[in-house]
Scaffold this motif. Sequence first.
Motif, mmCIF file in Angstrom:
data_model
loop_
_atom_site.group_PDB
_atom_site.id
_atom_site.type_symbol
_atom_site.label_atom_id
_atom_site.label_comp_id
_atom_site.label_asym_id
_atom_site.label_seq_id
_atom_site.Cartn_x
_atom_site.Cartn_y
_atom_site.Cartn_z
ATOM 1 N N THR A 1 0.878 -1.174 0.000
ATOM 2 C CA THR A 1 0.000 0.000 0.000
ATOM 3 C C THR A 1 0.905 1.210 0.000
ATOM 4 O O THR A 1 1.472 1.588 1.025
ATOM 5 N N LEU A 2 1.070 1.764 -1.173
ATOM 6 C CA LEU A 2 1.932 2.922 -1.315
ATOM 7 C C LEU A 2 1.199 4.166 -0.862
ATOM 8 O O LEU A 2 0.025 4.341 -1.156
ATOM 9 N N THR A 3 1.894 4.992 -0.131
ATOM 10 C CA THR A 3 1.285 6.266 0.220
ATOM 11 C C THR A 3 1.381 7.142 -1.014
ATOM 12 O O THR A 3 2.432 7.282 -1.629
ATOM 13 N N HIS A 4 0.245 7.689 -1.363
ATOM 14 C CA HIS A 4 0.238 8.551 -2.533
ATOM 15 C C HIS A 4 -0.604 9.782 -2.250
ATOM 16 O O HIS A 4 -1.430 9.791 -1.347
ATOM 17 N N LYS A 5 -0.389 10.785 -3.028
ATOM 18 C CA LYS A 5 -1.125 12.028 -2.871
ATOM 19 C C LYS A 5 -2.493 11.887 -3.527
ATOM 20 O O LYS A 5 -2.697 11.051 -4.403
ATOM 21 N N ALA A 6 -3.417 12.729 -3.116
ATOM 22 C CA ALA A 6 -4.778 12.683 -3.649
ATOM 23 C C ALA A 6 -4.805 13.000 -5.144
ATOM 24 O O ALA A 6 -5.718 12.582 -5.842
ATOM 25 N N ASP A 7 -3.798 13.712 -5.632
ATOM 26 C CA ASP A 7 -3.786 14.076 -7.050
ATOM 27 C C ASP A 7 -2.974 13.100 -7.888
ATOM 28 O O ASP A 7 -2.576 13.399 -9.001
ATOM 29 N N GLN A 8 -2.723 11.889 -7.345
ATOM 30 C CA GLN A 8 -1.988 10.874 -8.087
ATOM 31 C C GLN A 8 -2.887 9.696 -8.426
ATOM 32 O O GLN A 8 -3.775 9.330 -7.658
ATOM 33 N N CYS A 9 -2.635 9.097 -9.566
ATOM 34 C CA CYS A 9 -3.372 7.928 -10.034
ATOM 35 C C CYS A 9 -3.102 6.735 -9.119
ATOM 36 O O CYS A 9 -1.947 6.452 -8.791
ATOM 37 N N ASP A 10 -4.160 6.049 -8.716
ATOM 38 C CA ASP A 10 -4.011 4.862 -7.870
ATOM 39 C C ASP A 10 -3.274 3.736 -8.596
ATOM 40 O O ASP A 10 -2.553 2.969 -7.979
ATOM 41 N N LEU A 11 -3.471 3.632 -9.916
ATOM 42 C CA LEU A 11 -2.850 2.545 -10.673
ATOM 43 C C LEU A 11 -1.395 2.808 -11.030
ATOM 44 O O LEU A 11 -0.555 1.926 -10.968
ATOM 45 N N HIS A 12 -1.101 4.056 -11.452
ATOM 46 C CA HIS A 12 0.213 4.346 -12.007
ATOM 47 C C HIS A 12 1.060 5.293 -11.161
ATOM 48 O O HIS A 12 2.254 5.439 -11.420
ATOM 49 N N PHE B 1 -11.239 11.228 -13.044
ATOM 50 C CA PHE B 1 -9.921 11.784 -13.272
ATOM 51 C C PHE B 1 -8.954 10.661 -13.600
ATOM 52 O O PHE B 1 -9.014 9.587 -12.995
ATOM 53 N N ILE B 2 -8.063 10.904 -14.567
ATOM 54 C CA ILE B 2 -7.099 9.893 -14.990
ATOM 55 C C ILE B 2 -5.742 10.542 -15.258
ATOM 56 O O ILE B 2 -5.639 11.756 -15.413
ATOM 57 N N CYS B 3 -4.716 9.695 -15.323
ATOM 58 C CA CYS B 3 -3.379 10.178 -15.675
ATOM 59 C C CYS B 3 -3.142 9.900 -17.172
ATOM 60 O O CYS B 3 -3.963 9.280 -17.837
ATOM 61 N N TRP B 4 -1.992 10.322 -17.664
ATOM 62 C CA TRP B 4 -1.706 10.137 -19.087
ATOM 63 C C TRP B 4 -1.545 8.658 -19.449
ATOM 64 O O TRP B 4 -1.850 8.252 -20.567
ATOM 65 N N LEU B 5 -1.073 7.828 -18.500
ATOM 66 C CA LEU B 5 -0.948 6.402 -18.786
ATOM 67 C C LEU B 5 -2.330 5.749 -18.886
ATOM 68 O O LEU B 5 -2.552 4.879 -19.730
ATOM 69 N N CYS B 6 -3.247 6.175 -18.018
ATOM 70 C CA CYS B 6 -4.620 5.651 -18.084
ATOM 71 C C CYS B 6 -5.253 5.985 -19.441
ATOM 72 O O CYS B 6 -5.956 5.165 -20.022
ATOM 73 N N GLU B 7 -4.991 7.202 -19.937
ATOM 74 C CA GLU B 7 -5.580 7.627 -21.205
ATOM 75 C C GLU B 7 -5.178 6.684 -22.339
ATOM 76 O O GLU B 7 -5.960 6.416 -23.252
ATOM 77 N N HIS B 8 -3.966 6.130 -22.263
ATOM 78 C CA HIS B 8 -3.471 5.244 -23.319
ATOM 79 C C HIS B 8 -3.714 3.768 -23.027
ATOM 80 O O HIS B 8 -3.365 2.918 -23.837
ATOM 81 N N SER B 9 -4.315 3.473 -21.880
ATOM 82 C CA SER B 9 -4.572 2.082 -21.526
ATOM 83 C C SER B 9 -5.826 1.572 -22.232
ATOM 84 O O SER B 9 -6.617 2.346 -22.774
ATOM 85 N N GLN B 10 -5.997 0.256 -22.229
ATOM 86 C CA GLN B 10 -7.181 -0.367 -22.847
ATOM 87 C C GLN B 10 -8.471 0.183 -22.257
ATOM 88 O O GLN B 10 -9.448 0.371 -22.964
ATOM 89 N N GLN B 11 -8.467 0.440 -20.956
ATOM 90 C CA GLN B 11 -9.678 0.857 -20.255
ATOM 91 C C GLN B 11 -10.235 2.180 -20.787
ATOM 92 O O GLN B 11 -11.442 2.377 -20.786
ATOM 93 N N HIS B 12 -9.378 3.074 -21.240
ATOM 94 C CA HIS B 12 -9.838 4.396 -21.677
ATOM 95 C C HIS B 12 -9.554 4.669 -23.157
ATOM 96 O O HIS B 12 -9.810 5.769 -23.634
ATOM 97 N N ARG B 13 -9.036 3.677 -23.875
ATOM 98 C CA ARG B 13 -8.712 3.869 -25.294
ATOM 99 C C ARG B 13 -9.977 4.229 -26.060
ATOM 100 O O ARG B 13 -11.008 3.589 -25.934
ATOM 101 N N GLY B 14 -9.916 5.317 -26.819
ATOM 102 C CA GLY B 14 -11.048 5.762 -27.628
ATOM 103 C C GLY B 14 -12.040 6.625 -26.859
ATOM 104 O O GLY B 14 -13.025 7.097 -27.431
#
Length: 177
Positions: free
Chosen positions: A84-95, A109-122
């Motif tokens: 369980t990585l500590t992350h900031k509220a403005d960071q993607c949970d996945l990446h 809200f998504i990051c640039w990696l999410c935008e290019h992933s299968q889940q958000h492609r198109g």
Amino acid sequence: MASSVLEDVKEEVTCPICLELMTEPVSTDCGHTFCKLCITSSYVLTEHEQGVKKCPVCRDTYQFENLRPSRHVANIVERLRDMTLTHKADQCDLHGEKLLLFCMTDEKFICWLCEHSQQHRGHYTLLMQEAAQVYWTRLQEVLQKLLKDEKEFEKWNAHIDEERTSWKAGGHTSSGC
């Protein structure tokens, strides 16, 4: 420093095809590692001759039949997922990347990696500021409509009061949203 090393390790065990942490990692003859499903899909979707295929990373040929499970990579991925990585509220949970985009299709809200992933492609994505402007404009239009129709306004106001009462009665707090 430790989080930088962790990010480097995470990058190494991210599939170059789907951009997610690898699932059932397998290695090609050239030594590159992919999710089993991703490399299989890549193999099936592109033309190949007698089982010979080109690696999506280095373009060297490999034999599909020679794909081997990468247990070391699988172990690293498993440990990263368990952490369980500590992350900031403005960071993607996945990446762990900064959330700069808004997926209008999924309304999240998504990051640039999410935008290019299968889940958000198109999907239709905007910068956060642009999405905020779109929603602000929509909100203003709804408010104008409500103000024009007083009965509609009273109905919505009563609905909001009921929701607020129901929410408070259930012990919910607005900070949990």
